[in-house]
Design a protein around this motif. Structure first.
Motif, PDB file in Angstrom:
ATOM      1  N   VAL A 237      42.227  44.108  42.802  1.00 60.55           N
ATOM      2  CA  VAL A 237      42.375  44.597  41.438  1.00 60.55           C
ATOM      3  C   VAL A 237      42.025  43.475  40.465  1.00 60.55           C
ATOM      4  CG1 VAL A 237      43.914  45.688  39.779  1.00 60.55           C
ATOM      5  CG2 VAL A 237      44.222  46.105  42.224  1.00 60.55           C
ATOM      6  N   ALA A 238      41.046  43.708  39.603  1.00 61.16           N
ATOM      7  CA  ALA A 238      40.690  42.715  38.589  1.00 61.16           C
ATOM      8  C   ALA A 238      41.783  42.671  37.523  1.00 61.16           C
ATOM      9  CB  ALA A 238      39.352  43.079  37.950  1.00 61.16           C
ATOM     10  N   LEU A 239      42.155  41.453  37.118  1.00 60.44           N
ATOM     11  CA  LEU A 239      43.196  41.297  36.107  1.00 60.44           C
ATOM     12  C   LEU A 239      42.611  41.237  34.703  1.00 60.44           C
ATOM     13  CD1 LEU A 239      45.531  38.759  37.936  1.00 60.44           C
ATOM     14  CD2 LEU A 239      45.635  41.255  37.919  1.00 60.44           C
ATOM     15  N   ASP A 240      41.504  40.506  34.525  1.00 59.23           N
ATOM     16  CA  ASP A 240      40.838  40.420  33.229  1.00 59.23           C
ATOM     17  C   ASP A 240      39.430  39.883  33.461  1.00 59.23           C
ATOM     18  OD1 ASP A 240      41.194  37.627  33.616  1.00 59.23           O
ATOM     19  OD2 ASP A 240      43.130  37.736  32.615  1.00 59.23           O
ATOM     20  N   HIS A 243      39.210  36.605  35.240  1.00 62.46           N
ATOM     21  CA  HIS A 243      39.425  36.737  36.687  1.00 62.46           C
ATOM     22  C   HIS A 243      38.131  37.120  37.400  1.00 62.46           C
ATOM     23  CE1 HIS A 243      41.544  38.987  40.181  1.00 62.46           C
ATOM     24  NE2 HIS A 243      41.215  37.777  40.531  1.00 62.46           N
ATOM     25  N   THR A 244      37.404  38.125  36.858  1.00 65.85           N
ATOM     26  CA  THR A 244      36.179  38.579  37.521  1.00 65.85           C
ATOM     27  C   THR A 244      35.038  37.573  37.381  1.00 65.85           C
ATOM     28  OG1 THR A 244      35.622  39.800  35.504  1.00 65.85           O
ATOM     29  CG2 THR A 244      36.759  41.013  37.244  1.00 65.85           C
ATOM     30  N   SER A 245      35.081  36.730  36.344  1.00 71.25           N
ATOM     31  CA  SER A 245      33.998  35.767  36.156  1.00 71.25           C
ATOM     32  C   SER A 245      33.973  34.711  37.252  1.00 71.25           C
ATOM     33  CB  SER A 245      34.135  35.091  34.784  1.00 71.25           C
ATOM     34  OG  SER A 245      35.346  34.350  34.716  1.00 71.25           O
ATOM     35  N   SER A 246      35.106  34.515  37.934  1.00 72.50           N
ATOM     36  CA  SER A 246      35.165  33.531  39.017  1.00 72.50           C
ATOM     37  C   SER A 246      34.700  34.106  40.351  1.00 72.50           C
ATOM     38  CB  SER A 246      36.594  33.002  39.167  1.00 72.50           C
ATOM     39  OG  SER A 246      37.486  34.057  39.513  1.00 72.50           O
ATOM     40  N   MET A 247      34.371  35.416  40.396  1.00 72.74           N
ATOM     41  CA  MET A 247      33.935  36.064  41.630  1.00 72.74           C
ATOM     42  C   MET A 247      32.416  36.203  41.616  1.00 72.74           C
ATOM     43  SD  MET A 247      36.644  39.238  41.657  1.00 72.74           S
ATOM     44  CE  MET A 247      38.345  39.023  41.160  1.00 72.74           C
ATOM     45  N   ASP A 248      31.884  36.538  42.791  1.00 77.20           N
ATOM     46  CA  ASP A 248      30.477  36.871  42.817  1.00 77.20           C
ATOM     47  C   ASP A 248      30.283  38.247  42.176  1.00 77.20           C
ATOM     48  OD1 ASP A 248      31.508  37.502  45.898  1.00 77.20           O
ATOM     49  OD2 ASP A 248      30.245  39.073  45.049  1.00 77.20           O
ATOM     50  N   GLU A 249      29.055  38.590  41.868  1.00 77.05           N
ATOM     51  CA  GLU A 249      28.777  39.781  41.054  1.00 77.05           C
ATOM     52  C   GLU A 249      29.266  41.066  41.718  1.00 77.05           C
ATOM     53  OE1 GLU A 249      24.721  40.125  40.023  1.00 77.05           O
ATOM     54  OE2 GLU A 249      24.947  42.054  38.981  1.00 77.05           O
ATOM     55  N   LEU A 250      29.021  41.233  43.019  1.00 75.91           N
ATOM     56  CA  LEU A 250      29.387  42.471  43.698  1.00 75.91           C
ATOM     57  C   LEU A 250      30.904  42.614  43.804  1.00 75.91           C
ATOM     58  CD1 LEU A 250      26.729  42.575  46.552  1.00 75.91           C
ATOM     59  CD2 LEU A 250      26.753  43.874  44.422  1.00 75.91           C
ATOM     60  N   GLY A 252      33.189  41.194  41.900  1.00 76.41           N
ATOM     61  CA  GLY A 252      33.731  41.402  40.562  1.00 76.41           C
ATOM     62  C   GLY A 252      33.540  42.836  40.085  1.00 76.41           C
ATOM     63  N   ALA A 253      32.383  43.425  40.366  1.00 77.11           N
ATOM     64  CA  ALA A 253      32.128  44.808  39.953  1.00 77.11           C
ATOM     65  C   ALA A 253      33.050  45.769  40.686  1.00 77.11           C
ATOM     66  CB  ALA A 253      30.669  45.172  40.223  1.00 77.11           C
ATOM     67  N   LEU A 254      33.282  45.530  41.995  1.00 77.13           N
ATOM     68  CA  LEU A 254      34.187  46.372  42.771  1.00 77.13           C
ATOM     69  C   LEU A 254      35.616  46.254  42.246  1.00 77.13           C
ATOM     70  CD1 LEU A 254      34.603  48.257  45.205  1.00 77.13           C
ATOM     71  CD2 LEU A 254      34.904  46.217  46.627  1.00 77.13           C
ATOM     72  N   ALA A 255      36.049  45.024  41.937  1.00 76.56           N
ATOM     73  CA  ALA A 255      37.400  44.808  41.419  1.00 76.56           C
ATOM     74  C   ALA A 255      37.580  45.494  40.074  1.00 76.56           C
ATOM     75  CB  ALA A 255      37.685  43.306  41.303  1.00 76.56           C
ATOM     76  N   SER A 256      36.573  45.466  39.206  1.00 75.29           N
ATOM     77  CA  SER A 256      36.649  46.131  37.902  1.00 75.29           C
ATOM     78  C   SER A 256      36.720  47.647  38.064  1.00 75.29           C
ATOM     79  CB  SER A 256      35.437  45.742  37.053  1.00 75.29           C
ATOM     80  OG  SER A 256      35.423  44.352  36.789  1.00 75.29           O
ATOM     81  N   CYS A 257      35.990  48.183  39.029  1.00 75.10           N
ATOM     82  CA  CYS A 257      36.017  49.626  39.287  1.00 75.10           C
ATOM     83  C   CYS A 257      37.412  50.061  39.730  1.00 75.10           C
ATOM     84  CB  CYS A 257      34.977  49.987  40.349  1.00 75.10           C
ATOM     85  SG  CYS A 257      34.920  51.737  40.792  1.00 75.10           S
ATOM     86  N   ILE A 258      38.038  49.255  40.589  1.00 79.22           N
ATOM     87  CA  ILE A 258      39.392  49.573  41.068  1.00 79.22           C
ATOM     88  C   ILE A 258      40.387  49.501  39.912  1.00 79.22           C
ATOM     89  CG2 ILE A 258      41.254  48.759  42.559  1.00 79.22           C
ATOM     90  CD1 ILE A 258      39.107  47.900  44.574  1.00 79.22           C
ATOM     91  N   ARG A 259      40.253  48.488  39.064  1.00 77.49           N
ATOM     92  CA  ARG A 259      41.167  48.364  37.922  1.00 77.49           C
ATOM     93  C   ARG A 259      41.040  49.580  37.002  1.00 77.49           C
ATOM     94  NH1 ARG A 259      43.704  44.369  34.717  1.00 77.49           N
ATOM     95  NH2 ARG A 259      43.749  44.931  32.495  1.00 77.49           N
ATOM     96  N   THR A 260      39.816  50.022  36.756  1.00 75.51           N
ATOM     97  CA  THR A 260      39.606  51.188  35.894  1.00 75.51           C
ATOM     98  C   THR A 260      40.295  52.421  36.470  1.00 75.51           C
ATOM     99  OG1 THR A 260      37.472  50.286  35.182  1.00 75.51           O
ATOM    100  CG2 THR A 260      37.856  52.640  34.822  1.00 75.51           C
ATOM    101  N   SER A 261      40.243  52.590  37.803  1.00 74.70           N
ATOM    102  CA  SER A 261      40.883  53.737  38.446  1.00 74.70           C
ATOM    103  C   SER A 261      42.401  53.676  38.310  1.00 74.70           C
ATOM    104  CB  SER A 261      40.499  53.791  39.929  1.00 74.70           C
ATOM    105  OG  SER A 261      39.106  53.891  40.084  1.00 74.70           O
ATOM    106  N   LEU A 262      42.957  52.454  38.325  1.00 77.45           N
ATOM    107  CA  LEU A 262      44.411  52.300  38.258  1.00 77.45           C
ATOM    108  C   LEU A 262      44.946  52.318  36.830  1.00 77.45           C
ATOM    109  CD1 LEU A 262      45.206  49.550  40.928  1.00 77.45           C
ATOM    110  CD2 LEU A 262      45.937  51.920  40.967  1.00 77.45           C
ATOM    111  N   ASN A 263      44.071  52.202  35.841  1.00 74.63           N
ATOM    112  CA  ASN A 263      44.529  52.075  34.456  1.00 74.63           C
ATOM    113  C   ASN A 263      45.322  53.283  33.978  1.00 74.63           C
ATOM    114  OD1 ASN A 263      43.878  49.501  33.588  1.00 74.63           O
ATOM    115  ND2 ASN A 263      41.772  50.048  33.080  1.00 74.63           N
ATOM    116  N   ARG A 264      45.097  54.465  34.602  1.00 76.23           N
ATOM    117  CA  ARG A 264      45.843  55.653  34.180  1.00 76.23           C
ATOM    118  C   ARG A 264      47.297  55.596  34.623  1.00 76.23           C
ATOM    119  NH1 ARG A 264      44.564  60.645  36.198  1.00 76.23           N
ATOM    120  NH2 ARG A 264      43.586  59.780  38.042  1.00 76.23           N
TER     121      ARG A 264
END
Length: 611
Positions: A237-240, A243-250, A252-264
């Protein structure tokens, strides 16, 4: 068969089915003797295969735990049941039961004669009483119960996952004074369980692991099962943005997608908390506990702590439960937060459950009633037989009347026999449908299992100085056999046209096949039972690194360590081969070569039929 004092519990989740074996301790508590879990496919588009998968999963778990004809108490997921908390005026107990029956007809969104329902009086402040109503469609409950009884088990109590979790929390954390929120993140739904003293309030929301997987599948346009594999292997789960800027591109994108799903979910939690405070007079939670398979995602605890601004920790349902010597302590510690339902259901057997909902199927209730009536029926039958004997001895003329009555009964039996043949035809038809359904489910299991094998290789067989150049599945591999194992994939696979299978066709005319499949014998399909790994190594000590990777691959994974029978001594003994004995590895680099080769053949723990 388990000991009569044993307690067998089962949790039928949306993606995980688990079974536990408990016993009573001397101090009146529980001891966890053994447990097993298995996964089922949670793809929403494959809902028709859910019940066959549950049936296979329950049978597999019962076999692993050595159970047969044992009584099992089980919990069903919150998404399958309707739950409503209702406030009632202070009444006498007899009037209260009638009022609850009236309220059930008003609140349950189905005809009351089509559901199985139960209720429980709860702790509540003020001058009103509060009860919880729980209902499930009778047909849906019968289908789930058939999945349990088809494995040879007998139905005990039937609980719901939210109530079982509430009981497990109250038993282990009953000394917490402030309001606590237990978030159970399941596959299809997540259960929100508020515990305030001895008060309990629950709500199920339609957000879970399957929603995250579906979002990944849609975002990357990949099949559901591949999205699930990516979530389990690489998801977090991406925190902000930092957080994602320290990951590789793929990643970070997966972590952001998971965070978006959990935001509800935080918004749903806030809405439920407001409802609990305004409509039920409860208090806002001050602590949060996480449970369920969805809480395994890395950084999910930090996500909820950031969103809810409350301390978050993982729920431990084994806090006051003893663990048997046969259980792997490290394994159960890592999976404890997923065992809450098993513990909560088991607590009913030692009278330590605050909420005791029992959604017993009608067929089971009929058996219970018959068992209770049996002593009276036997006594009545004995009295009746004695009376008939007396009448027969005193008046033999009534024998003719008895023969007439017997003839009437026989005619009625003959009439009922007319219905027997259609029923038998339907049973045979069901068996044919079940056979096709089982084949489809097994195909799904094989697809998922092979992805898990590939994930195992990717995660455990990797090193900066070792490269894998080829992975080949093998057919009917035997340790020490002079005959080489056949590869399951055709050699011209790369040149095949689209749509043509690259798997070899079974050779049906070979003597070995014909010997195994003579007339009047079942067909024995060839099996993919091993994997051959070829690759290169370089650098100092590279050969030993290959052996170390093999050891890692054969410990707690999908691969067996190899054993052979050593006949060199007076008595043959079985010994385990070292990694170097079943890997063909060049021990030194040749002059001028950049890397040296290696070949390793390792058997699979679960062979796959070649169909």
């Amino acid at each position: 068969m388990a000991d009569p004092q044993s307690i067998i519990t089962l949790n039928i989740g949306s993606q995980t089915v688990s079974m536990g074996h408990f016993s009573r301790s001397k101090n009146g508590g529980l001891i966890l003797k053994a447990y097993e879990t298995t996964g089922i496919l949670a793809d929403p588009s494959a809902e028709m295969t859910r019940l066959p998968q549950v049936r296979l999963a329950v049978s597999e778990l019962a076999s692993k735990l050595g159970l047969n004809k044992d009584k099992v108490d089980y919990a069903i997921s919150g998404q399958s049941v309707f739950t409503r908390f209702v406030k009632l005026p202070m009444l006498e107990d007899d009037d209260l039961e009638q009022l609850v029956a009236f309220e059930a007809q008003q609140h349950v969104p189905f005809p009351i004669n089509e559901v199985i329902w139960d209720w429980q009086l709860l702790e509540s402040p003020g001058s009103e009483r509060e009860v919880v109503l729980v209902a499930i469609k009778g047909d849906a409950l019968d289908e789930l119960n058939d999945c349990v009884t088809d494995s040879g088990l007998k139905t005990g109590d039937v609980d719901t996952a939210p109530m079982a979790l509430a009981n497990a929390f109250l038993y282990n954390y009953g000394d917490i004074g402030e309001t606590s929120l237990l978030i159970d993140i399941g596959a299809r739904t997540s259960n929100l369980i508020y515990v305030e003293g001895k008060r309990v309030f629950t709500r199920s929301i339609a957000i879970g692991g399957a929603a995250i997987t579906s979002a990944i599948s849609k975002e990357y346009n990949v099949p559901y099962i591949e999205a699930e594999s990516q979530k389990v292997s690489n998801g977090m789960v991406a925190l902000d943005t930092r957080h994602t800027s320290s990951m590789d591109e793929l990643t970070g994108a997966l972590a952001s997608c998971i965070r978006t799903s959990l935001n509800r979910m935080p918004a749903e939690i806030a809405r439920t908390t407001n409802f609990y405070r305004s409509q039920h007079g409860g208090s806002a939670p001050t602590r949060v506990f996480l449970a369920g398979g969805g809480s395994n995602l890395p950084r999910v605890g930090d996500f909820f702590q950031q969103k809810l601004r409350l301390p978050v920790e993982y729920f431990n349902p084994l806090k006051r439960i003893s663990v048997g010597q046969e259980i792997d302590v490290d394994k159960v510690s890592a999976q404890a937060h997923q065992l809450g339902e098993l513990v909560g259901v088991a607590l009913r057997s030692i009278d330590s459950a605050l909420v005791s909902i029992d959604l017993v199927p009608e067929v089971v209730q009929s058996e219970r009633d018959e068992t209770r009536r049996r002593p009276f029926l036997i006594g009545a039958a004995a009295v009746t037989l004695a009376a008939f004997a007396t009448l027969y001895n005193s008046n033999s003329m009534k024998a003719g009347d008895a023969e007439r009555k017997l003839k009437i009964v026989s005619e009625r039996i003959d009439g009922l026999n007319d219905f027997a043949e259609p029923i038998e035809d339907e049973v045979k038809r069901e068996a044919v449908i079940q056979e096709f359904s089982d084949q489809f489910v097994q195909a799904h299991y094989g697809q998922r299992y092979w992805l898990e094998v590939v994930d195992d290789l990717k995660q455990r067989f990797g090193h900066t100085h070792v490269w894998v150049t080829d992975v080949s599945p093998l057919i009917n591999y035997q340790v020490g056999s002079e005959k080489p194992a056949e590869e399951a994939v055709r050699g011209d696979f790369a040149d095949l046209q689209y749509g043509v299978s690259g798997v070899i066709e079974p050779k049906l005319d070979e003597p070995e096949f014909l010997a195994r499949n003579r007339p009047n014998r079942n067909y024995v399909a060839p099996e993919i039972n091993a994997v051959r790994i070829k690759g290169l190594w370089r650098g100092f000590g590279g050969a030993s690194r290959v052996n170390d990777l093999v050891k890692m691959l054969t410990s707690e994974s999908h691969f067996f360590t190899l054993e052979v029978e050593d006949k060199s001594g007076n008595r043959p003994v079985t010994r385990t081969l070292t990694a170097s004995e079943y890997s063909e590895t060049e021990s030194m680099l040749k002059e001028g070569d950049f890397a040296a080769t290696f070949t390793v053949t390792i058997p699979l723990k679960k062979p796959l039929p070649l169909r």
